[in-house]
Design an enzyme around this catalytic site. Structure first.
Site, PDB file in Angstrom:
ATOM      1  CD  GLU A  40      -2.797   0.962   2.542  1.00 15.15           C
ATOM      2  OE1 GLU A  40      -3.273  -0.357   2.588  1.00 15.15           O
ATOM      3  OE2 GLU A  40      -2.879   1.629   3.500  1.00 15.15           O
ATOM      4  CG  ASP A  44      -1.618   4.304   2.505  1.00 11.28           C
ATOM      5  OD1 ASP A  44      -1.829   3.670   2.222  1.00 11.28           O
ATOM      6  OD2 ASP A  44      -1.392   4.401   3.916  1.00 11.28           O
ATOM      7  CD  GLU A  85      -4.833   7.486   5.898  1.00 13.30           C
ATOM      8  OE1 GLU A  85      -6.210   7.473   6.242  1.00 13.30           O
ATOM      9  OE2 GLU A  85      -4.239   7.757   7.131  1.00 13.30           O
ATOM     10  CG  HIS A 105      -0.877  10.286   7.758  1.00 13.81           C
ATOM     11  ND1 HIS A 105      -0.059   9.810   9.361  1.00 13.81           N
ATOM     12  CD2 HIS A 105      -0.766   8.676   7.398  1.00 13.81           C
ATOM     13  CE1 HIS A 105      -0.097   8.817   9.884  1.00 13.81           C
ATOM     14  NE2 HIS A 105      -0.523   7.929   8.047  1.00 13.81           N
ATOM     15  CB  THR A 106       3.147   9.322   3.541  1.00 10.89           C
ATOM     16  OG1 THR A 106       3.999  10.174   4.300  1.00 10.89           O
ATOM     17  CG2 THR A 106       2.594  11.424   2.775  1.00 10.89           C
ATOM     18  CG  ASN A 107       2.257   3.888   6.679  1.00 11.48           C
ATOM     19  OD1 ASN A 107       3.423   3.248   6.739  1.00 11.48           O
ATOM     20  ND2 ASN A 107       1.185   4.056   7.873  1.00 11.48           N
ATOM     21  CD1 TRP A 136      -7.880   7.391  13.447  1.00  8.80           C
ATOM     22  CD2 TRP A 136      -6.290   8.557  13.397  1.00  8.80           C
ATOM     23  NE1 TRP A 136      -8.276   7.867  12.665  1.00  8.80           N
ATOM     24  CE2 TRP A 136      -7.005   8.130  11.908  1.00  8.80           C
ATOM     25  CE3 TRP A 136      -4.961   9.306  12.965  1.00  8.80           C
ATOM     26  CZ2 TRP A 136      -6.405   8.572  10.804  1.00  8.80           C
ATOM     27  CZ3 TRP A 136      -4.656   9.360  11.056  1.00  8.80           C
ATOM     28  CH2 TRP A 136      -5.320   9.007  10.206  1.00  8.80           C
TER      29      TRP A 136
END
Ligand SMILES: *[C@@H]1O[C@H](CO)[C@@H](O)[C@H](O)[C@H]1NC(C)=O
Length: 286
Positions: free
Chosen positions: A108, A110, A112, A125-127, A202
């Protein structure tokens, strides 16, 4: 007969050339039509395509968010999308835009976007997940207001690295570190997904600020989707649409990346000593 054979030869290479160029450019220029490229997957009429497929919107109200996904799967490529995020008091809303494969060992990539109260900055936000494992968060502020205009969020994914770009400026590079034992996404094709949902438990610094439902519905907009990929193998790609496949960033892009990381990065898992007091993940140790 030399004449004849060279005539046949060049005829053959012209045909071969045309075939190759066709294969790649057909995919390369898949400039978006949302009706053709995406399915609206949840949220009923909260997800909409309009202007003859040139614009898509997602919205969120107290009952539900909404989302869409690509019809196609991609294995390597450069994927661009322009987004205009929820304006005003967007605290508690999350606009997720990502590539993902399926199953427990999925990969994945990401983006966000975590909303904020009016006038305060979004967090990007990245992942990156490989073989079902994430925990590779990096977060950024943006150098512009992402709710005023459309901006381009891109992912370059090739066997060497994954690059996140905002308006063509690289903000994050995840290098292939298989040589030190870190899995890299390279076998599982991914679909593009996006959703707008509520995460006031969150997203606002651990639920500090609640979503203001009197402002609902919240809406985010999408346009100018573009995917450059090779339909077949990407290795014989002298004729393909080059840049995303080449290794490394040029000097200018390196400087831009440093500029973003120095001025706009607010969290990097690779420098979180508390979290990784037992030792940093392997890809951080280089
Ligand atoms: C919202 O704004 C506050 C204050 O500027 C900031 O600390 C925070 O990182 C911002 N983003 C989110 C998602 O809370």
């Amino acid at each position: 007969m030399p004449m004849a054979s060279s005539y046949i030869n060049s005829g053959f290479s012209i045909i071969l050339f045309v075939v190759l160029v066709n294969t790649c450019s057909r995919v390369a220029n898949a400039a978006g039509n949302f009706y053709q490229d995406f399915d609206l997957t949840w949220g009923e009429n909260r997800a909409k395509i309009f202007r003859e497929g040139q614009l898509l919107s997602l919205s969120l109200d107290k009952t539900s968010g909404s989302g869409f996904q690509s019809k196609k799967e991609y294995l390597f490529g450069r994927i661009d999308m322009q987004l205009k995020l929820v304006a005003g008091n967007s605290a508690g809303t999350v606009t997720a835009y990502y590539l993902s494969s399926q199953g427990p060992t999925h990969d994945e990539i990401d983006y966000e976007f975590l909303g904020n109260v009016t006038g305060q900055p979004y967090i990007l936000h990245t992942n990156v997940f490989t073989q079902g494992k994430g925990n590779r968060e990096q977060q950024f502020y943006l150098w512009f207001d992402p709710t005023k205009n459309f901006h381009t969020y891109s992912i370059i994914w090739n066997p060497q690295h994954i690059v996140f770009l905002v308006d063509n400026t690289p903000i994050r590079v995840f290098k292939n570190a298989e040589s030190v034992g870190v899995p890299f996404p390279k076998k599982q094709p991914m679909r593009i997904y996006s959703s707008l949902w509520n995460a006031d438990d969150w997203a606002t610094r651990g639920g500090l600020v609640k979503t203001d439902w009197s402002r609902a519905p919240f809406t985010a907009y999408y346009r100018n989707f573009n995917a450059q990929t090779c339909s077949g193998s990407c290795s014989n790609s002298k004729f393909a649409n080059g840049a995303w496949q080449s290794q490394g960033l040029d000097a200018y892009s390196q400087r831009r990346l440093k500029w973003v990381q120095k001025n706009f990065m607010i969290y990097n898992y690779c420098t979180d000593y508390k979290r990784f007091s037992q030792g940093f993940p392997l890809e951080c140790r280089r």
